[in-house]
Design an enzyme around this catalytic site. Sequence first.
Site, PDB file in Angstrom:
ATOM      1  N   LYS A  65     -11.518 -10.919  -0.870  1.00  0.00           N
ATOM      2  CA  LYS A  65     -10.143 -11.423  -0.960  1.00  0.00           C
ATOM      3  C   LYS A  65      -9.887 -12.530   0.055  1.00  0.00           C
ATOM      4  O   LYS A  65      -9.323 -13.582  -0.277  1.00  0.00           O
ATOM      5  CB  LYS A  65      -9.156 -10.270  -0.758  1.00  0.00           C
ATOM      6  CG  LYS A  65      -9.184  -9.236  -1.872  1.00  0.00           C
ATOM      7  CD  LYS A  65      -8.293  -8.050  -1.536  1.00  0.00           C
ATOM      8  CE  LYS A  65      -8.365  -6.976  -2.617  1.00  0.00           C
ATOM      9  NZ  LYS A  65      -7.522  -5.807  -2.284  1.00  0.00           N
ATOM     10  N   CYS A 168      -7.392  -7.502   3.008  1.00  0.00           N
ATOM     11  CA  CYS A 168      -7.484  -6.053   3.240  1.00  0.00           C
ATOM     12  C   CYS A 168      -7.726  -5.325   1.922  1.00  0.00           C
ATOM     13  O   CYS A 168      -7.351  -5.806   0.853  1.00  0.00           O
ATOM     14  CB  CYS A 168      -6.192  -5.512   3.853  1.00  0.00           C
ATOM     15  SG  CYS A 168      -5.760  -6.203   5.455  1.00  0.00           S
ATOM     16  N   ASP A 169      -8.343  -4.150   2.043  1.00  0.00           N
ATOM     17  CA  ASP A 169      -8.481  -3.278   0.880  1.00  0.00           C
ATOM     18  C   ASP A 169      -8.557  -1.836   1.362  1.00  0.00           C
ATOM     19  O   ASP A 169      -9.130  -1.558   2.422  1.00  0.00           O
ATOM     20  CB  ASP A 169      -9.735  -3.597   0.070  1.00  0.00           C
ATOM     21  CG  ASP A 169      -9.729  -2.875  -1.263  1.00  0.00           C
ATOM     22  OD1 ASP A 169      -9.027  -3.338  -2.184  1.00  0.00           O
ATOM     23  OD2 ASP A 169     -10.391  -1.826  -1.363  1.00  0.00           O
ATOM     24  N   SER A 170      -7.953  -0.934   0.592  1.00  0.00           N
ATOM     25  CA  SER A 170      -7.920   0.478   0.981  1.00  0.00           C
ATOM     26  C   SER A 170      -8.450   1.368  -0.138  1.00  0.00           C
ATOM     27  O   SER A 170      -8.256   1.074  -1.323  1.00  0.00           O
ATOM     28  CB  SER A 170      -6.491   0.913   1.332  1.00  0.00           C
ATOM     29  OG  SER A 170      -5.988   0.172   2.423  1.00  0.00           O
ATOM     30  N   GLY A 205     -10.414  -1.715   4.813  1.00  0.00           N
ATOM     31  CA  GLY A 205     -11.237  -2.828   5.278  1.00  0.00           C
ATOM     32  C   GLY A 205     -10.374  -4.018   5.652  1.00  0.00           C
ATOM     33  O   GLY A 205      -9.333  -4.258   5.035  1.00  0.00           O
TER      34      GLY A 205
END
Length: 480
Positions: A65, A168-170, A205
């Site tokens: 991203k 970000c990623d969750s 992340g």
Amino acid sequence: MAVTLILASKSPARRAVLAAAGVIPVIHESEVDEPAALRYAASERGTNVEELSAEQRVSILACAKAKAVYESWKRVADSAASASGDLVVGYPLEAEAETAGSESSEIGESSSNALASDSQADVTHNVDTAQTRDFSGVTVPTKTFDIHDFAYTNKSSHDCSGVLIVGCDSMFLLDGECYGKPHTPEIAFERIKNMSGKTGQLWTGHCLIDAKTGKIVCKTSHASVTFSQMSDAEIRAYVETGEPLEVAGSFTLEGFGGAFIEGIQGDPHGVLGISLPLLRSMVAELGYAWPDLWNKNTLEEVGAKNDPTSTEVPKENVHQPGDGWVQCNCGRRHWGHNGAAGVLLARRDEATGRVTHVVMQHRALWSAEGGTWGIPGGAISDGESAIEGALRESFEEANITSEDIDVVGAYREDHGNWCYTTVFAFEKPGHSVDPCAHDDESMEIKWVPIDDVPKLKLLTAMRTDWPSFRARLDSLAAQR
């Protein structure tokens, strides 16, 4: 030193966490194909997606991203840097002042027709709140600069020494299985039912890129989350709110789901989608100070509804640094603390080189002079030049891709404390721009035959400037 933070996400939770900490980010959605990114990364590692850990997955997606937004930012910056031609700056208020002085003794005679648009409320919307001045009939003094003097003549009111991009990623890990966004009520119900009374780990992340150097820092945070026992009726009611459908793990801490979370061990901000302590350390690793990102006092909060034919501003619209009303020296309110800018994109005949079409935007009714036609554009963000702002806005609103166009000149209407910059551009030979409405600021965006432009109900400023804009486009085409 001021640093602009670009968030590669439209997540309201991440933006709220940052805003509460004094950081209003610029929002650039990455539009990354997440499953494809995971498949590619797994293939590069010689494995499959199922064998990737939750930590690896969130790191891969956060980096994908951030890098996608960085590449988009870089294309805009490169296109702005390769601009050619002249920047013409017009000063209509100076002409108006001179006219007023010379005619002040003449009773019953108007000093100029710069306010003529007040009598045209029947052709515009929202006249009382925002309408551009009509300077037709005014001989506007101008000065001409090389377009690369733009950085000097268009310095942002929020002088920015750095640009950082964070992706970000969750994902939620429970009983060895990774949970992303459920997307459907059926999947959400089954997941939440399985999560009831259990403890799992929420992994987030983070990828931070220094846009001006290309340096990258990637880190992850995680926290253990314990859920209450939930009845089927409670789960169904929660799913019916719609909240869990588009969030990792099918729950939120800050919304309806907060009542069903009994405990958190670890960083609570990470559970909300972005870890402030972790991000602060990453910012320092790139050589910046966290307080340099504080900019909350630059934002004016506005809100409303989601329909391009409505006269209310959509509440889903994300407002960014640089957005907000300015009480202009011309006597009207204008949008953009740093001014505003747009792209007038022209297409030329392959054989003759003459301009045949331009891209025009049919403005949503809630916007200033809604229902009229103009060019795609908007407020210049903190840290942007006017050309960069115009290119970014024209992509976000109209799918005008900066790598497919050449910037060949600009006109800046300078009101002293507010300016609007029209960036002239041609479609590159062999390239094709497919304009379309990317958001709810437009009812329609399309290529319009250049001879048909005056037949449209134009925005006041565009109606006034169109004859000179047409002449300049023709002149630029002839030069090339």
